[in-house]
Design a protein around this motif. Structure first.
Motif, PDB file in Angstrom:
ATOM      1  N   HIS A  28      10.940 -29.278  42.053  1.00 22.64           N
ATOM      2  CA  HIS A  28      10.537 -28.374  43.060  1.00 22.64           C
ATOM      3  C   HIS A  28       9.006 -28.675  43.270  1.00 22.64           C
ATOM      4  N   VAL A  29       8.486 -29.695  43.128  1.00 20.91           N
ATOM      5  CA  VAL A  29       7.157 -30.349  43.603  1.00 20.91           C
ATOM      6  C   VAL A  29       7.432 -31.484  44.455  1.00 20.91           C
ATOM      7  N   PRO A  30       6.751 -31.484  45.832  1.00 22.46           N
ATOM      8  CA  PRO A  30       7.172 -32.775  46.546  1.00 22.46           C
ATOM      9  C   PRO A  30       6.798 -33.872  45.733  1.00 22.46           C
ATOM     10  N   PHE A  31       7.009 -34.981  46.162  1.00 16.79           N
ATOM     11  CA  PHE A  31       6.740 -36.490  45.462  1.00 16.79           C
ATOM     12  C   PHE A  31       5.412 -36.768  45.930  1.00 16.79           C
ATOM     13  N   PRO A  32       4.832 -37.770  45.221  1.00 17.60           N
ATOM     14  CA  PRO A  32       3.244 -38.038  45.567  1.00 17.60           C
ATOM     15  C   PRO A  32       2.772 -38.244  47.118  1.00 17.60           C
ATOM     16  N   ALA A  33       3.868 -38.825  47.772  1.00 20.45           N
ATOM     17  CA  ALA A  33       3.540 -39.148  49.343  1.00 20.45           C
ATOM     18  C   ALA A  33       3.117 -38.028  50.102  1.00 20.45           C
ATOM     19  N   ALA A  34       3.964 -36.692  49.519  1.00 20.06           N
ATOM     20  CA  ALA A  34       4.162 -35.786  50.552  1.00 20.06           C
ATOM     21  C   ALA A  34       3.341 -34.481  49.757  1.00 20.06           C
ATOM     22  N   MET A  35       2.463 -34.883  48.914  1.00 23.89           N
ATOM     23  CA  MET A  35       1.986 -33.725  48.055  1.00 23.89           C
ATOM     24  C   MET A  35       0.496 -33.337  48.738  1.00 23.89           C
ATOM     25  N   THR A  36       0.227 -32.048  48.681  1.00 26.53           N
ATOM     26  CA  THR A  36      -1.179 -31.703  48.960  1.00 26.53           C
ATOM     27  C   THR A  36      -2.125 -31.988  47.717  1.00 26.53           C
ATOM     28  N   SER A  37      -3.468 -32.184  47.988  1.00 26.52           N
ATOM     29  CA  SER A  37      -4.343 -32.354  46.813  1.00 26.52           C
ATOM     30  C   SER A  37      -4.316 -31.445  45.813  1.00 26.52           C
ATOM     31  N   ILE A 105       0.157 -43.556  30.754  1.00 29.64           N
ATOM     32  CA  ILE A 105       1.153 -42.726  31.521  1.00 29.64           C
ATOM     33  C   ILE A 105       0.324 -42.469  32.872  1.00 29.64           C
ATOM     34  N   MET A 106       1.043 -42.898  33.993  1.00 23.97           N
ATOM     35  CA  MET A 106       0.185 -42.765  35.195  1.00 23.97           C
ATOM     36  C   MET A 106       0.597 -41.442  35.973  1.00 23.97           C
ATOM     37  N   VAL A 107      -0.356 -40.768  36.239  1.00 30.66           N
ATOM     38  CA  VAL A 107      -0.113 -39.370  36.946  1.00 30.66           C
ATOM     39  C   VAL A 107      -0.233 -39.703  38.490  1.00 30.66           C
ATOM     40  N   GLY A 108       0.786 -39.870  39.232  1.00 33.83           N
ATOM     41  CA  GLY A 108       0.226 -39.769  40.717  1.00 33.83           C
ATOM     42  C   GLY A 108       0.465 -40.952  41.307  1.00 33.83           C
ATOM     43  N   GLU A 109       1.348 -41.804  40.651  1.00 41.29           N
ATOM     44  CA  GLU A 109       1.637 -43.495  41.244  1.00 41.29           C
ATOM     45  C   GLU A 109       2.613 -43.073  42.210  1.00 41.29           C
ATOM     46  N   GLU A 110       3.703 -43.929  42.396  1.00 45.93           N
ATOM     47  CA  GLU A 110       4.707 -43.470  43.238  1.00 45.93           C
ATOM     48  C   GLU A 110       5.525 -42.156  42.866  1.00 45.93           C
ATOM     49  N   ASP A 111       5.496 -41.876  41.587  1.00 49.24           N
ATOM     50  CA  ASP A 111       6.188 -40.707  41.183  1.00 49.24           C
ATOM     51  C   ASP A 111       5.184 -39.964  40.372  1.00 49.24           C
ATOM     52  N   HIS A 112       5.433 -38.571  40.178  1.00 46.12           N
ATOM     53  CA  HIS A 112       4.535 -37.877  39.638  1.00 46.12           C
ATOM     54  C   HIS A 112       4.042 -38.491  38.227  1.00 46.12           C
ATOM     55  N   LEU A 113       5.197 -39.013  37.305  1.00 47.29           N
ATOM     56  CA  LEU A 113       4.757 -39.596  36.216  1.00 47.29           C
ATOM     57  C   LEU A 113       5.316 -41.346  36.083  1.00 47.29           C
ATOM     58  N   ARG A 114       4.563 -41.980  35.384  1.00 41.79           N
ATOM     59  CA  ARG A 114       5.023 -43.079  35.017  1.00 41.79           C
ATOM     60  C   ARG A 114       4.663 -43.292  33.517  1.00 41.79           C
ATOM     61  N   ILE A 115       5.759 -43.374  32.672  1.00 47.45           N
ATOM     62  CA  ILE A 115       5.537 -43.473  31.393  1.00 47.45           C
ATOM     63  C   ILE A 115       5.790 -44.733  31.001  1.00 47.45           C
ATOM     64  N   GLN A 116       4.632 -45.638  30.333  1.00 50.30           N
ATOM     65  CA  GLN A 116       4.982 -46.922  29.982  1.00 50.30           C
ATOM     66  C   GLN A 116       4.534 -47.304  28.728  1.00 50.30           C
ATOM     67  N   VAL A 117       5.738 -47.970  27.892  1.00 48.55           N
ATOM     68  CA  VAL A 117       5.110 -48.357  26.568  1.00 48.55           C
ATOM     69  C   VAL A 117       5.313 -49.968  26.573  1.00 48.55           C
ATOM     70  N   MET A 118       4.363 -50.626  25.835  1.00 50.32           N
ATOM     71  CA  MET A 118       4.239 -52.162  25.819  1.00 50.32           C
ATOM     72  C   MET A 118       4.067 -52.445  24.314  1.00 50.32           C
TER      73      MET A 118
ATOM     74  N   LYS B   8      -3.575 -36.176  56.554  1.00 50.09           N
ATOM     75  CA  LYS B   8      -2.655 -36.237  55.593  1.00 50.09           C
ATOM     76  C   LYS B   8      -2.919 -38.076  55.200  1.00 50.09           C
ATOM     77  N   GLN B   9      -2.209 -38.310  54.209  1.00 43.18           N
ATOM     78  CA  GLN B   9      -2.223 -39.857  53.743  1.00 43.18           C
ATOM     79  C   GLN B   9      -1.717 -40.520  54.794  1.00 43.18           C
ATOM     80  N   ALA B  10      -2.708 -41.507  55.294  1.00 44.76           N
ATOM     81  CA  ALA B  10      -2.032 -42.533  56.399  1.00 44.76           C
ATOM     82  C   ALA B  10      -1.322 -43.491  55.817  1.00 44.76           C
ATOM     83  N   THR B  11      -0.168 -43.873  56.554  1.00 43.84           N
ATOM     84  CA  THR B  11       0.855 -44.889  56.054  1.00 43.84           C
ATOM     85  C   THR B  11       0.668 -46.268  57.228  1.00 43.84           C
ATOM     86  N   THR B  12       0.497 -45.897  58.186  1.00 42.79           N
ATOM     87  CA  THR B  12       0.382 -46.841  59.413  1.00 42.79           C
ATOM     88  C   THR B  12      -1.111 -46.873  60.003  1.00 42.79           C
TER      89      THR B  12
END
Lengths: 338, 164
Positions: A28-37, A105-118, B8-12
């Motif tokens: 129920h939270v928009p994905f990062p590209a559509a999120m408000t600050s 753990i990246m917060v706010g990359e393409e998804d809210h969370l990217r959990i990475q183990v190396m 908003k975030q610009a993509t273009t």
């Protein structure tokens, strides 16, 4: 504390490291590209709050406090993606990092969370187990978006399902020299895998380092994807070793390895490209036991620490190309010790 | 980089040079579409994935349904190649399915189940795993283990009333 990349692991002659990355989003939270600050800030606060005392050893870093130089050095250490580094200095992105840098753990990359183990070497099972634990831990606090049919819901449809990208970083100088990589790329793509450059999507290979990873995330389990990757990686490792054995007996090859070592031990200026090409030869020489006192751990560490942004971070200043090449040469001379 | 119109975030990003004078414009997807800088501009990744969604070119399809969580329409998702929020996938499931099939070759998740997912799904997966293990044990003639597995399956079926 020793960082994960300061040691080599299983099949370390060919495999540099193994990585598992899970893409997760909060319901129920928009994905990062559509999120408000405000929403971005809220997610960061929730993730940071999940890491209080019991996981206090993690560093919680807001990317607005990180300089572009530091962010790039994190890309070189494979802690964050190049895209995420572009957000250095911006609000709405954050990073959680374990002391040995094996969990990020990246917060706010393409998804809210990217959990990475190396980890160094070929080690999918224990890495998946660890990523899975962090996933469960964070899911119990944040409640990840999940659908019975589509699995974990991600911003880009290419990550739906398991949301898991598993990859293995391979050093393939012999296959590269014999022009086999393209053929290999075509073959693995038919098996739902992909082979790319050192920093993943869109990056070129330097120093014969390649990343083999799964493409498909929906319709197969995490274990199936990992088994698939393990089996293909195993075949590639075998091929690479066979080609290396063929090269080992050639006098011209031995000459090239020792010339490369000579340059690394003595050069006063080293560009990134030249360094990667030479260190690749030396690494293969060490893996074949040709260089007395050669040490793969040291070379793996050098490959990361001699990258441009890591040099600038150590110098604590921006340097022009010539000064950077001079710093690199000095650093390599001091650390190659073979 | 933020949109010159709405912040908003610009993509273009559009660069125009007229009579030697260069102007730059940064737009978010919505404002880009409104000002005519749609997907015809270049082949960025968004367009590439966008082209995987089958319907966007059919402009005649009514675009009145919007995701109740984020307000995105199917056309917007298709143009961007990205969903606006997790609920978009539930709202537009049927229309997104052909593209998802094209990307993955499959449309049913079989992997890990999230913590808060429907309990019945978790049970179904658990039963499936136990039955597969049972089949394997029968073939391998490991009868002791078979009995153990049968008990477990029975218990699980009774607990949830699951018979499938």
């Amino acid at each position: 504390m020793t960082k994960w990349y300061e040691k080599s692991g299983t099949d370390g002659d060919v495999v540099i490291s193994t990585r598992i990355r899970l893409a997760r989003n909060v319901n129920h939270v928009p994905f990062p590209a559509a999120m408000t600050s405000e929403q971005k800030e809220d997610i960061i606060n929730k993730v940071f709050a999940a890491f209080p005392d019991e996981n206090g050893a993690f560093s919680c870093v807001r990317m607005e406090t990180v300089s572009p130089r530091e962010a790039l050095s994190m890309v070189e250490r494979h802690l964050i993606s190049p895209d995420f580094a572009n957000g250095a200095g911006e609000t709405g992105k954050a990073l959680l990092l374990s002391p040995d840098e094996s969990v990020s753990i990246m917060v706010g990359e393409e998804d809210h969370l990217r959990i990475q183990v190396m980890r160094a070497g070929l080690d999918f099972d224990s890495i998946y187990e660890e990523a899975n634990c962090w996933d469960d831990f964070l899911d119990s606090r944040l409640h990840f978006a999940f659908d019975d049919r589509l699995g974990y819901l991600t911003q880009c449809p290419t990550n739906l399902g398991t949301g898991m990208r598993a990859s293995v970083m391979l050093h393939l100088p012999a296959l590269q020299e014999h022009g086999i990589i393209q053929q290999l790329a075509n073959t693995v793509s038919k098996l739902g895998l992909t082979i790319r450059g050192m920093y993943g999507e869109g990056s070129r290979s330097e120093g014969a380092l390649y990343q083999l990873s799964n493409q498909v995330t929906l319709g197969l389990t995490e274990q199936e994807a990992i088994e698939n990757l393990k089996s293909i990686a195993g075949q590639i490792i075998k091929e690479e070793r066979q080609y290396r054995e063929k090269m080992r007996s050639l006098p011209a090859f031995e000459d090239r390895v020792f010339r490369a070592l000579g340059v690394l031990q003595n050069a006063r200026l080293l560009s990134g490209k030249e360094f990667m090409s030479l260190v690749s030869q030396v690494r293969m020489g060490i893996a074949l036991g040709m260089i007395p006192n050669g040490n793969l751990d040291r070379i793996n560490r050098l490959i990361i620490e001699a990258q441009a942004a890591n040099i600038l971070c150590r110098a604590e200043q921006d340097l022009d190309a010539a000064a950077r090449d001079s710093h690199r040469a000095a650093f390599v001379r001091d650390n190659i010790i073979c | 980089m933020y949109c010159d119109y709405c912040g908003k975030q610009a993509t273009t990003h559009v660069k125009k040079t007229i009579n030697g004078q260069t102007t730059e414009l940064h737009l978010c997807p919505q404002c880009a579409a409104e000002h005519g800088f749609g997907s015809a501009f270049g082949l960025d990744l968004g367009d590439f994935w966008g082209s995987l969604f089958s319907e966007p070119t059919k402009k005649s399809i009514a675009d009145t349904v919007r995701c109740e969580d984020c307000g995105r329409s199917f056309r917007e998702i298709a143009e961007l190649g990205k969903a606006g929020c997790p609920t978009c996938y539930r709202t537009f499931y049927d229309r997104l399915l052909p593209s998802i099939h094209r990307i993955h070759g499959k449309t049913q998740h079989t992997g890990k189940v999230a913590d808060k997912a429907d309990d019945s799904l978790k049970k179904k997966r658990e039963l499936q795993t136990l039955r597969e293990e049972l089949e394997r044990c029968i073939t391998a003639q490991e009868y002791e283990k078979c009995a153990e597995l049968r008990d477990k399956i029975q218990q699980l079926e009774e607990k949830g009333g699951e018979t499938a």
